[in-house]
Design a protein around this motif. Structure first.
Motif, PDB file in Angstrom:
ATOM      1  N   THR A   1       0.848  -1.183   0.000  1.00  0.00           N
ATOM      2  CA  THR A   1       0.000   0.000   0.000  1.00  0.00           C
ATOM      3  C   THR A   1       0.881   1.229   0.000  1.00  0.00           C
ATOM      4  O   THR A   1       1.851   1.313   0.752  1.00  0.00           O
ATOM      5  N   ARG A   2       0.534   2.196  -0.848  1.00  0.00           N
ATOM      6  CA  ARG A   2       1.290   3.442  -0.915  1.00  0.00           C
ATOM      7  C   ARG A   2       0.333   4.632  -0.799  1.00  0.00           C
ATOM      8  O   ARG A   2      -0.356   4.968  -1.753  1.00  0.00           O
ATOM      9  N   PRO A   3       0.288   5.281   0.377  1.00  0.00           N
ATOM     10  CA  PRO A   3      -0.505   6.505   0.491  1.00  0.00           C
ATOM     11  C   PRO A   3       0.147   7.602  -0.356  1.00  0.00           C
ATOM     12  O   PRO A   3       1.363   7.810  -0.288  1.00  0.00           O
ATOM     13  N   THR A   4      -0.652   8.277  -1.161  1.00  0.00           N
ATOM     14  CA  THR A   4      -0.118   9.299  -2.044  1.00  0.00           C
ATOM     15  C   THR A   4      -1.023  10.531  -2.044  1.00  0.00           C
ATOM     16  O   THR A   4      -2.190  10.463  -1.667  1.00  0.00           O
ATOM     17  N   VAL A   5      -0.422  11.637  -2.476  1.00  0.00           N
ATOM     18  CA  VAL A   5      -1.183  12.855  -2.726  1.00  0.00           C
ATOM     19  C   VAL A   5      -1.088  13.145  -4.208  1.00  0.00           C
ATOM     20  O   VAL A   5      -0.062  12.898  -4.844  1.00  0.00           O
ATOM     21  N   ILE A  42       0.211  16.145 -10.920  1.00  0.00           N
ATOM     22  CA  ILE A  42       1.447  16.087 -10.148  1.00  0.00           C
ATOM     23  C   ILE A  42       1.150  15.474  -8.787  1.00  0.00           C
ATOM     24  O   ILE A  42       0.007  15.416  -8.355  1.00  0.00           O
ATOM     25  N   GLY A  43       2.184  15.009  -8.115  1.00  0.00           N
ATOM     26  CA  GLY A  43       2.023  14.425  -6.789  1.00  0.00           C
ATOM     27  C   GLY A  43       2.905  13.220  -6.614  1.00  0.00           C
ATOM     28  O   GLY A  43       3.695  12.861  -7.498  1.00  0.00           O
ATOM     29  N   GLY A  44       2.778  12.581  -5.468  1.00  0.00           N
ATOM     30  CA  GLY A  44       3.591  11.413  -5.176  1.00  0.00           C
ATOM     31  C   GLY A  44       3.329  10.888  -3.779  1.00  0.00           C
ATOM     32  O   GLY A  44       2.357  11.275  -3.124  1.00  0.00           O
ATOM     33  N   GLY A  45       4.215  10.036  -3.333  1.00  0.00           N
ATOM     34  CA  GLY A  45       4.046   9.341  -2.066  1.00  0.00           C
ATOM     35  C   GLY A  45       4.177  10.237  -0.857  1.00  0.00           C
ATOM     36  O   GLY A  45       4.931  11.203  -0.855  1.00  0.00           O
ATOM     37  N   ILE A  46       3.427   9.866   0.178  1.00  0.00           N
ATOM     38  CA  ILE A  46       3.533  10.528   1.472  1.00  0.00           C
ATOM     39  C   ILE A  46       4.666   9.839   2.220  1.00  0.00           C
ATOM     40  O   ILE A  46       4.662   8.619   2.390  1.00  0.00           O
ATOM     41  N   GLU A  47       5.650  10.623   2.655  1.00  0.00           N
ATOM     42  CA  GLU A  47       6.818  10.064   3.333  1.00  0.00           C
ATOM     43  C   GLU A  47       6.516   9.790   4.809  1.00  0.00           C
ATOM     44  O   GLU A  47       5.596  10.371   5.383  1.00  0.00           O
ATOM     45  N   ALA A  48       7.307   8.915   5.413  1.00  0.00           N
ATOM     46  CA  ALA A  48       7.143   8.565   6.825  1.00  0.00           C
ATOM     47  C   ALA A  48       7.187   9.830   7.678  1.00  0.00           C
ATOM     48  O   ALA A  48       8.051  10.687   7.491  1.00  0.00           O
ATOM     49  N   GLY A  49       6.227   9.957   8.597  1.00  0.00           N
ATOM     50  CA  GLY A  49       6.166  11.100   9.493  1.00  0.00           C
ATOM     51  C   GLY A  49       5.571  12.356   8.881  1.00  0.00           C
ATOM     52  O   GLY A  49       5.519  13.399   9.530  1.00  0.00           O
ATOM     53  N   GLU A  50       5.117  12.272   7.643  1.00  0.00           N
ATOM     54  CA  GLU A  50       4.590  13.428   6.926  1.00  0.00           C
ATOM     55  C   GLU A  50       3.070  13.305   6.834  1.00  0.00           C
ATOM     56  O   GLU A  50       2.556  12.216   6.623  1.00  0.00           O
ATOM     57  N   VAL A  75     -10.318  17.014  -2.217  1.00  0.00           N
ATOM     58  CA  VAL A  75     -11.650  16.921  -2.823  1.00  0.00           C
ATOM     59  C   VAL A  75     -12.004  15.517  -3.292  1.00  0.00           C
ATOM     60  O   VAL A  75     -13.183  15.174  -3.364  1.00  0.00           O
ATOM     61  N   TRP A  76     -10.997  14.739  -3.655  1.00  0.00           N
ATOM     62  CA  TRP A  76     -11.249  13.393  -4.179  1.00  0.00           C
ATOM     63  C   TRP A  76     -10.359  12.388  -3.467  1.00  0.00           C
ATOM     64  O   TRP A  76      -9.265  12.704  -2.998  1.00  0.00           O
ATOM     65  N   TYR A  77     -10.829  11.140  -3.471  1.00  0.00           N
ATOM     66  CA  TYR A  77     -10.023  10.011  -2.996  1.00  0.00           C
ATOM     67  C   TYR A  77     -10.205   8.891  -4.011  1.00  0.00           C
ATOM     68  O   TYR A  77     -11.309   8.685  -4.536  1.00  0.00           O
ATOM     69  N   ARG A  78      -9.125   8.185  -4.281  1.00  0.00           N
ATOM     70  CA  ARG A  78      -9.194   7.088  -5.248  1.00  0.00           C
ATOM     71  C   ARG A  78      -8.223   6.008  -4.816  1.00  0.00           C
ATOM     72  O   ARG A  78      -7.128   6.295  -4.338  1.00  0.00           O
ATOM     73  N   GLU A  79      -8.608   4.769  -5.015  1.00  0.00           N
ATOM     74  CA  GLU A  79      -7.699   3.641  -4.840  1.00  0.00           C
ATOM     75  C   GLU A  79      -7.513   2.981  -6.186  1.00  0.00           C
ATOM     76  O   GLU A  79      -8.475   2.805  -6.931  1.00  0.00           O
ATOM     77  N   CYS A  80      -6.276   2.657  -6.492  1.00  0.00           N
ATOM     78  CA  CYS A  80      -6.012   1.923  -7.728  1.00  0.00           C
ATOM     79  C   CYS A  80      -4.839   0.984  -7.504  1.00  0.00           C
ATOM     80  O   CYS A  80      -3.946   1.256  -6.707  1.00  0.00           O
ATOM     81  N   VAL A  81      -4.895  -0.116  -8.194  1.00  0.00           N
ATOM     82  CA  VAL A  81      -3.813  -1.096  -8.141  1.00  0.00           C
ATOM     83  C   VAL A  81      -3.005  -0.969  -9.419  1.00  0.00           C
ATOM     84  O   VAL A  81      -3.558  -1.000 -10.523  1.00  0.00           O
ATOM     85  N   LYS A  85       7.200  -2.767 -11.552  1.00  0.00           N
ATOM     86  CA  LYS A  85       8.319  -3.717 -11.657  1.00  0.00           C
ATOM     87  C   LYS A  85       7.864  -5.125 -11.290  1.00  0.00           C
ATOM     88  O   LYS A  85       8.535  -5.852 -10.573  1.00  0.00           O
ATOM     89  N   GLY A  86       6.677  -5.499 -11.788  1.00  0.00           N
ATOM     90  CA  GLY A  86       6.160  -6.852 -11.597  1.00  0.00           C
ATOM     91  C   GLY A  86       5.429  -7.085 -10.287  1.00  0.00           C
ATOM     92  O   GLY A  86       4.883  -8.160 -10.071  1.00  0.00           O
ATOM     93  N   GLU A  87       5.389  -6.103  -9.396  1.00  0.00           N
ATOM     94  CA  GLU A  87       4.749  -6.261  -8.090  1.00  0.00           C
ATOM     95  C   GLU A  87       3.498  -5.387  -8.004  1.00  0.00           C
ATOM     96  O   GLU A  87       3.550  -4.194  -8.293  1.00  0.00           O
ATOM     97  N   LYS A  88       2.389  -5.992  -7.601  1.00  0.00           N
ATOM     98  CA  LYS A  88       1.145  -5.223  -7.471  1.00  0.00           C
ATOM     99  C   LYS A  88       1.210  -4.332  -6.236  1.00  0.00           C
ATOM    100  O   LYS A  88       1.643  -4.779  -5.176  1.00  0.00           O
ATOM    101  N   ARG A  89       0.773  -3.070  -6.432  1.00  0.00           N
ATOM    102  CA  ARG A  89       0.743  -2.114  -5.321  1.00  0.00           C
ATOM    103  C   ARG A  89      -0.594  -1.392  -5.312  1.00  0.00           C
ATOM    104  O   ARG A  89      -1.104  -1.001  -6.353  1.00  0.00           O
TER     105      ARG A  89
END
Length: 162
Positions: A1-5, A42-50, A75-81, A85-89
């Protein structure tokens, strides 16, 4: 799981900033790699402690060079798989609104990976975006954008589809 903004980043003319990329190491949930490029926010992963707000401001600065932005609500939330590199996230994406009066962009703080997969950045006029035959992610972007541009923000973050 990768929380992202993800950031719906608008300029003073209500144009939306999107990146165009092609990454052969990223595939859909079934492992299919796109043979064409696609546009995304634009956006990316939420880092530890952030928290998500700090992550959104950091990602804006890193990906555009913009520091003095006005960050709006999520305003929005979405989950996607995705298959990376061959690994589902599982990506848990929170979409924030943000605005700037500046349109100059900088790639100075991009990572090596970003430099290798991002092909372009563009401020999209809403009419041009709506008429375009290009692929945009999330796929429902064009469905939900008009309400935001009218200032019709959801009272709570809404879950959107792919």
């Amino acid at each position: 799981t990768r929380p992202t903004v993800r950031i719906l980043f608008f300029d003073a003319a209500d144009r939306l900033l999107l990146m165009r990329a092609h990454d052969p190491d990223v595939a859909d949930h079934e492992g299919r790699v796109s043979d064409t490029s696609y546009w995304f926010t634009i956006g990316g992963g939420i880092e530890a402690g952030e928290d998500a707000v700090a992550a959104a401001l950091r990602e804006i600065a890193e990906e555009t060079g913009h520091m003095g932005v006005r960050l709006g609500p999520p305003v929005w939330y979405r989950e996607c798989v995705l298959t990376v590199k061959g690994e589902k996230r599982l990506f848990e994406e929170t979409y924030f609104l943000a605005w700037t009066n500046e349109t100059a962009l900088s790639s100075e703080n991009w990572t090596e990976l970003e430099r290798s997969v991002i092909k372009d950045m563009k401020w999209w006029d809403i009419d041009e975006l709506m008429a375009s035959g290009e692929t945009f992610y999330p796929l429902c972007l064009r469905e939900h954008l008009p309400a935001l541009l009218r200032g019709d923000y959801p009272a709570d973050t809404i879950t959107i589809g792919l």
